[in-house]
Enzyme design. Structure first.
Site, PDB file in Angstrom:
ATOM      1  N   HIS A 155      73.239  27.670   1.882  1.00 57.29           N
ATOM      2  CA  HIS A 155      72.767  26.427   2.486  1.00 57.29           C
ATOM      3  C   HIS A 155      73.999  25.531   2.691  1.00 57.29           C
ATOM      4  CE1 HIS A 155      68.875  27.843   1.298  1.00 57.29           C
ATOM      5  NE2 HIS A 155      68.255  26.705   1.589  1.00 57.29           N
TER       6      HIS A 155
ATOM      7  N   GLU B  32      72.665  20.907   5.530  1.00 54.86           N
ATOM      8  CA  GLU B  32      71.249  20.493   5.582  1.00 54.86           C
ATOM      9  C   GLU B  32      71.247  18.966   5.489  1.00 54.86           C
ATOM     10  OE1 GLU B  32      68.868  21.775   2.242  1.00 54.86           O
ATOM     11  OE2 GLU B  32      66.976  21.176   3.191  1.00 54.86           O
TER      12      GLU B  32
ATOM     13  N   ASP C  50      60.171  26.364   2.987  1.00 57.66           N
ATOM     14  CA  ASP C  50      59.221  26.278   1.866  1.00 57.66           C
ATOM     15  C   ASP C  50      57.851  25.977   2.455  1.00 57.66           C
ATOM     16  OD1 ASP C  50      61.145  26.273  -0.574  1.00 57.66           O
ATOM     17  OD2 ASP C  50      61.993  24.782   0.799  1.00 57.66           O
TER      18      ASP C  50
HETATM   19  N1  ADE Z   1      65.451  25.249  -2.431  1.00 56.98           N
HETATM   20  C1  ADE Z   1      64.255  25.368  -1.859  1.00 56.98           C
HETATM   21  N2  ADE Z   1      64.256  24.759  -0.661  1.00 56.98           N
HETATM   22  C2  ADE Z   1      65.488  24.254  -0.484  1.00 56.98           C
HETATM   23  C3  ADE Z   1      66.117  23.533   0.560  1.00 56.98           C
HETATM   24  N3  ADE Z   1      65.474  23.173   1.678  1.00 56.98           N
HETATM   25  N4  ADE Z   1      67.403  23.157   0.399  1.00 56.98           N
HETATM   26  C4  ADE Z   1      68.065  23.490  -0.721  1.00 56.98           C
HETATM   27  N5  ADE Z   1      67.531  24.174  -1.721  1.00 56.98           N
HETATM   28  C5  ADE Z   1      66.251  24.557  -1.603  1.00 56.98           C
HETATM   29 ZN    ZN Z   2      66.240  26.538   2.169  1.00 55.26          ZN
END
Ligand code: ADE
Ligand code: ZN
Length: 350
Positions: A209, A212, A291
């Site tokens: 990640h 974000e 998620d």
């Molecule tokens: N864990 C679960 N969803 C996440 C997200 N969007 N960003 C970082 N960690 C996560």
């Molecule tokens: Zn994620």
């Protein structure tokens, strides 16, 4: 056969959602713990004799109003605490893979967060064996291929990540890669440089990640220090033209999650999302759910709502599905079969 860009037939606006639902696609950014629906959280809590903070399914759902990533993570880790036995991990994964199959997801790469569970005394074998058995069964029962990517929690230490890797090594043939997730700002990729170097030497695929909520610099270091093959989210690259060119030239895929970005206030609404700009710049962008139990939608919800908000068309639908198979850690002959299935769907769609 590989349909070129020019061959995609225009599709009437009212038929586009059906095409989006029907086209085969890969999901490359799903935290399997983020697929736990409130009903399943309550059922697992009851099965395991655990008390929950919220009084009912409805009360829990009402708490899903997030202001940023951390406000979500607090509730997400609490939800995951109902997972104790191998059967729990199996049931959660099977429920997601059934939903995925119904959305014509034909290949899925599932993130999981072992440290959330090992910290509560759950064994690594319990976790991985439950997840993996559900993946094996999904191929036979739903026709979905599924593989596992183990994520390190970036708010924890490098030492914790190394210990997690050691615990997982006896089960390494059940994993395809490693990732990096959890609270981004203040936990830059380079904190895990040595862990990812070891994972690379061990032959794991690597993703992280980055961008974000965090700055474009985190995307640069995910690429140059962690040597990741894909960037999860990555949407903050829109602030750095040189980075956009690098991602496009090297065909580094981004696993974009539009509903997640909206629900975590990365963009104020779906219409403000920069997915169209990423595609126009030639980036290998994909659509994913992140998620889904928390953000109001699985794969097809992400596709249909994003296409409506951004006024995207059939050409962009094909490109996004094609990108998902290009970006997947998929054996070349299987990838070609997915491309063929995608093209056949577009050729025969009325
Ligand atoms: N864990 C679960 N969803 C996440 C997200 N969007 N960003 C970082 N960690 C996560
Ligand atoms: Zn994620």
């Amino acid at each position: 056969m590989n349909l070129g860009k020019s061959v995609i037939k225009p599709v009437a606006k009212d038929r586009l959602p059906e095409l989006l639902r029907r086209m085969p696609k890969a999901e490359l950014h799903i935290h399997i713990e983020g697929s736990l629906e409130p009903e399943l959280i309550f059922a697992l809590a009851q099965r395991n004799g655990l008390a929950l903070r919220h009084a009912s399914v409805d009360a829990l759902r009402r708490a899903y109003a997030f202001t940023n990533l951390q406000s979500f993570l607090d509730i997400y880790y609490a939800g995951a605490s109902v997972l104790l036995t191998e059967q729990d991990f199996y049931d959660m994964t099977r429920a997601y893979l059934l939903k995925a199959a119904q959305d014509n997801v034909v290949h899925a790469e599932l993130f999981f967060d072992p440290q959330t569970h090992t910290a509560r005394g759950v064994g690594m074998e319990t976790i991985i064996n439950g997840l993996h058995r559900a993946c094996v069964d999904a191929r036979a029962d739903f026709g979905v291929s599924a593989s596992l990517i183990m994520c390190f929690l970036r708010h924890l230490s490098e030492k914790g990540a190394f210990e997690t890797l050691e615990q997982a090594l006896p089960l390494r043939n059940k994993l395809i890669g490693v990732g990096l997730d959890s609270g981004e700002v203040g936990n830059p990729p380079e904190k895990f440089a040595r862990v990812f170097e070891r994972c690379r030497a061990l032959g794991f695929h690597r993703v992280a990640h980055a961008g974000e909520e965090g700055p474009p610099e985190y995307i640069w270091t995910a690429l140059d220090v962690l040597k990741v093959e894909r960037v999860d989210h990555g949407v903050q690259c829109g602030k750095d033209a040189m980075l956009m060119r690098r991602l496009a030239q090297d065909r580094i895929p981004l696993t974009v999650c539009p509903l997640s970005n909206f629900k975590l206030c990365v963009f104020p609404d779906l219409a403000s999302h920069n997915l169209r700009q990423l595609l126009d710049a030639g980036l290998v962008a994909t659509i994913n759910s992140d998620d889904p139990a928390y953000f109001g939608g699985y794969m097809n919800d992400n596709f249909t709502q994003t296409f409506a908000a951004l006024n995207l068309d059939a050409q962009q639908a094909w490109t996004l599905a094609h990108n998902s198979f290009e970006a997947g850690f998929i054996e070349p002959s299987a990838r070609q079969r997915y491309f063929d299935r995608l093209n056949e769907t577009f050729e025969t769609f009325q």
